[in-house]
Design a protein around this motif. Structure first.
Motif, mmCIF file in Angstrom:
data_model
loop_
_atom_site.group_PDB
_atom_site.id
_atom_site.type_symbol
_atom_site.label_atom_id
_atom_site.label_comp_id
_atom_site.label_asym_id
_atom_site.label_seq_id
_atom_site.Cartn_x
_atom_site.Cartn_y
_atom_site.Cartn_z
ATOM 1 N N ASN A 67 -17.619 7.964 8.615
ATOM 2 C CA ASN A 67 -19.065 7.863 9.333
ATOM 3 C C ASN A 67 -19.991 8.606 9.070
ATOM 4 O O ASN A 67 -20.823 8.218 8.897
ATOM 5 C CB ASN A 67 -18.546 7.389 10.891
ATOM 6 C CG ASN A 67 -18.220 8.636 11.262
ATOM 7 O OD1 ASN A 67 -18.370 9.299 11.261
ATOM 8 N ND2 ASN A 67 -18.339 8.293 12.917
ATOM 9 N N GLY A 68 -19.388 10.105 8.301
ATOM 10 C CA GLY A 68 -20.517 10.921 8.163
ATOM 11 C C GLY A 68 -21.388 12.293 9.401
ATOM 12 O O GLY A 68 -21.392 12.807 8.626
ATOM 13 N N ASN A 69 -20.452 11.600 10.587
ATOM 14 C CA ASN A 69 -20.184 12.761 11.363
ATOM 15 C C ASN A 69 -19.545 13.485 11.096
ATOM 16 O O ASN A 69 -18.231 13.692 10.829
ATOM 17 C CB ASN A 69 -20.155 11.909 12.652
ATOM 18 C CG ASN A 69 -21.110 10.933 13.329
ATOM 19 O OD1 ASN A 69 -22.369 11.008 12.918
ATOM 20 N ND2 ASN A 69 -20.842 10.074 13.638
ATOM 21 N N LYS A 70 -19.179 14.730 12.123
ATOM 22 C CA LYS A 70 -18.739 15.860 12.248
ATOM 23 C C LYS A 70 -17.927 16.326 12.853
ATOM 24 O O LYS A 70 -18.406 16.575 14.455
ATOM 25 C CB LYS A 70 -19.467 17.453 11.510
ATOM 26 C CG LYS A 70 -18.275 18.846 11.345
ATOM 27 C CD LYS A 70 -19.474 19.193 10.727
ATOM 28 C CE LYS A 70 -20.543 19.994 11.598
ATOM 29 N NZ LYS A 70 -21.799 20.665 11.180
ATOM 30 N N ILE A 71 -16.682 16.713 12.755
ATOM 31 C CA ILE A 71 -15.266 17.201 14.542
ATOM 32 C C ILE A 71 -15.353 18.489 13.876
ATOM 33 O O ILE A 71 -14.639 19.287 13.087
ATOM 34 C CB ILE A 71 -14.880 16.170 14.958
ATOM 35 C CG1 ILE A 71 -13.731 15.906 14.322
ATOM 36 C CG2 ILE A 71 -15.633 14.671 15.553
ATOM 37 C CD1 ILE A 71 -12.817 15.102 14.281
ATOM 38 N N SER A 72 -14.985 19.041 15.527
ATOM 39 C CA SER A 72 -13.996 19.957 15.397
ATOM 40 C C SER A 72 -12.789 20.142 15.980
ATOM 41 O O SER A 72 -12.852 19.532 16.803
ATOM 42 C CB SER A 72 -15.092 21.934 16.219
ATOM 43 O OG SER A 72 -15.783 21.939 15.296
ATOM 44 N N VAL A 73 -12.201 20.692 14.945
ATOM 45 C CA VAL A 73 -10.469 20.283 15.279
ATOM 46 C C VAL A 73 -9.871 21.913 15.663
ATOM 47 O O VAL A 73 -10.101 22.527 13.948
ATOM 48 C CB VAL A 73 -9.925 19.044 13.962
ATOM 49 C CG1 VAL A 73 -8.508 19.356 14.542
ATOM 50 C CG2 VAL A 73 -10.845 18.452 13.662
ATOM 51 N N MET A 74 -8.981 21.645 16.322
ATOM 52 C CA MET A 74 -7.876 23.031 16.391
ATOM 53 C C MET A 74 -6.738 22.443 15.822
ATOM 54 O O MET A 74 -5.882 21.403 16.465
ATOM 55 C CB MET A 74 -7.558 22.925 18.368
ATOM 56 C CG MET A 74 -6.402 24.268 18.407
ATOM 57 S SD MET A 74 -6.617 25.571 17.671
ATOM 58 C CE MET A 74 -7.968 26.627 18.857
ATOM 59 N N PHE A 75 -6.046 22.897 14.986
ATOM 60 C CA PHE A 75 -4.344 22.991 14.160
ATOM 61 C C PHE A 75 -3.648 23.352 14.712
ATOM 62 O O PHE A 75 -4.065 24.504 14.057
ATOM 63 C CB PHE A 75 -4.887 22.884 12.585
ATOM 64 C CG PHE A 75 -5.498 21.659 12.302
ATOM 65 C CD1 PHE A 75 -5.688 20.299 12.230
ATOM 66 C CD2 PHE A 75 -7.403 22.024 11.654
ATOM 67 C CE1 PHE A 75 -6.015 19.530 11.729
ATOM 68 C CE2 PHE A 75 -8.328 20.670 11.108
ATOM 69 C CZ PHE A 75 -7.811 19.875 10.897
ATOM 70 N N TYR A 76 -3.215 23.391 15.456
ATOM 71 C CA TYR A 76 -1.448 24.160 16.176
ATOM 72 C C TYR A 76 -1.029 24.490 14.702
ATOM 73 O O TYR A 76 -1.039 23.608 14.481
ATOM 74 C CB TYR A 76 -1.071 24.238 17.512
ATOM 75 C CG TYR A 76 -2.468 24.686 18.223
ATOM 76 C CD1 TYR A 76 -2.750 25.912 19.139
ATOM 77 C CD2 TYR A 76 -2.988 23.269 19.430
ATOM 78 C CE1 TYR A 76 -3.385 25.991 19.869
ATOM 79 C CE2 TYR A 76 -3.544 23.689 20.420
ATOM 80 C CZ TYR A 76 -4.244 24.886 20.543
ATOM 81 O OH TYR A 76 -4.976 24.781 21.439
ATOM 82 N N GLY A 77 -0.965 26.085 14.665
ATOM 83 C CA GLY A 77 0.047 25.872 13.248
ATOM 84 C C GLY A 77 -0.309 26.291 12.694
ATOM 85 O O GLY A 77 0.056 25.692 10.935
ATOM 86 N N GLY A 78 -1.523 25.490 11.987
ATOM 87 C CA GLY A 78 -2.570 24.899 10.669
ATOM 88 C C GLY A 78 -2.303 26.576 9.673
ATOM 89 O O GLY A 78 -2.348 25.696 8.558
ATOM 90 N N GLN A 79 -2.083 27.679 10.098
ATOM 91 C CA GLN A 79 -2.400 28.796 8.641
ATOM 92 C C GLN A 79 -0.346 28.333 8.377
ATOM 93 O O GLN A 79 -0.600 29.100 7.481
ATOM 94 C CB GLN A 79 -1.926 29.931 9.364
ATOM 95 C CG GLN A 79 -3.753 30.007 9.837
ATOM 96 C CD GLN A 79 -3.594 32.029 10.381
ATOM 97 O OE1 GLN A 79 -3.304 32.347 9.625
ATOM 98 N NE2 GLN A 79 -3.994 31.996 11.307
ATOM 99 N N GLY A 80 0.061 28.238 8.453
ATOM 100 C CA GLY A 80 1.737 27.770 8.320
ATOM 101 C C GLY A 80 2.573 29.421 7.959
ATOM 102 O O GLY A 80 2.402 30.200 9.323
ATOM 103 N N GLY A 81 3.458 29.501 7.455
ATOM 104 C CA GLY A 81 4.089 30.754 7.838
ATOM 105 C C GLY A 81 5.350 30.800 8.705
ATOM 106 O O GLY A 81 5.593 29.588 8.823
#
Length: 265
Positions: free
Chosen positions: A27-41
């Motif tokens: 819808n063109g809006n923006k949100i900030s999201v926490m991705f736990y473990g998102g860096q991989g490794g």
């Protein structure tokens, strides 16, 4: 459970394993999201699929009425670019596309604003998704021209932002502009002006043909579908710089706001 789809427009490492990213929603809006473990490794050396320009479906648990960062419960890759990352200039273009679009996308911090039926800003998502999709297809073609790809994006961004220059009449005199007239794009006036209205110094610095060709090409690109716009004119960096300056002036920002711009121009 709430599910939202959006393009990852930036990401910031958080601690050793996590990522905080911004998603440009459909819808063109923006949100900030926490991705736990998102860096991989980790021990299993899992690679991260959270790459800028990818489209994700993200699932969330309970959402507070007011928030700064939402926490991802699960994310699934819905679409990804295959060729952009293999070409440095194309990747710089991608970064700029994301920087520019997210700079004027409204930041959502209230649960009520997550309503996907609200489509006031959906053109922002359409602009970015079309730009990425086209770039991924064009970058592997022999005719690929990063200057022209940037030109298309800037023109389409002007249309989306409602700041496309005045082209039918001179922005100073109001006299109709014909296709054969010598004109120049005036950033301050917000449109094209006849050559006679330029100062002697301005007349000395510009090519009489450049403004006429620029006006014609901008009109052509603005009226074309993003994915079907063929190249007809070689675009110089001076033209691109002028369009960037035009957008910055009318959006009340500066070139320095866009970190990836220095890699392109």
């Amino acid at each position: 459970m709430v599910e939202l789809e959006g393009i990852l427009v930036n990401k910031i490492p958080y601690q050793d394993k996590h990522l905080i990213g911004n998603l440009l929603l459909r819808n063109g809006n923006k949100i900030s999201v926490m991705f736990y473990g998102g860096q991989g490794g980790g021990k299993r050396k899992v690679s991260s699929v959270l790459q800028v320009g990818y489209l994700f479906k993200v699932s969330f648990g309970r959402i507070k009425d007011s928030f700064e960062i939402m926490t991802s419960k699960e994310h699934v890759e819905k679409w990804y670019h295959k060729n952009i990352s293999h070409n440095p200039m194309a990747f710089y273009l991608l970064c700029f596309y994301c920087e520019l679009t997210q700079s004027f996308a409204p930041q959502i911090t209230q649960k009520d604003d997550l309503d996907l039926q609200e489509r006031t800003h959906e053109g922002t998502f359409r602009l970015l998704s079309n730009a990425i999709f086209r770039l991924d297809a064009e970058v592997i073609k022999p005719t690929y021209d990063p200057n022209f790809e940037l030109f298309i994006f800037l023109v389409k961004a002007m249309v989306e932002l409602g700041i496309f220059p005045r082209t039918e009449t001179c922005a100073i005199s109001g006299v109709e502009i014909s296709d054969d007239d010598y004109v120049s794009l005036s950033i301050e006036q917000g449109g094209f002006v006849h050559y006679d209205h330029l100062s002697p110094e301005e007349q000395r610095l510009i090519s009489t043909d450049e403004g006429r060709e620029l006006r014609s090409e901008m009109l052509r690109v603005a009226s074309s579908k993003y994915l079907d716009c063929p190249k007809k004119l070689n675009i110089s960096k001076s033209i691109l710089n002028k369009l960037v300056n035009y957008i910055c002036y009318h959006q009340h920002t500066t070139r320095e706001h866009y970190k990836s711009l220095s890699l392109l121009l």
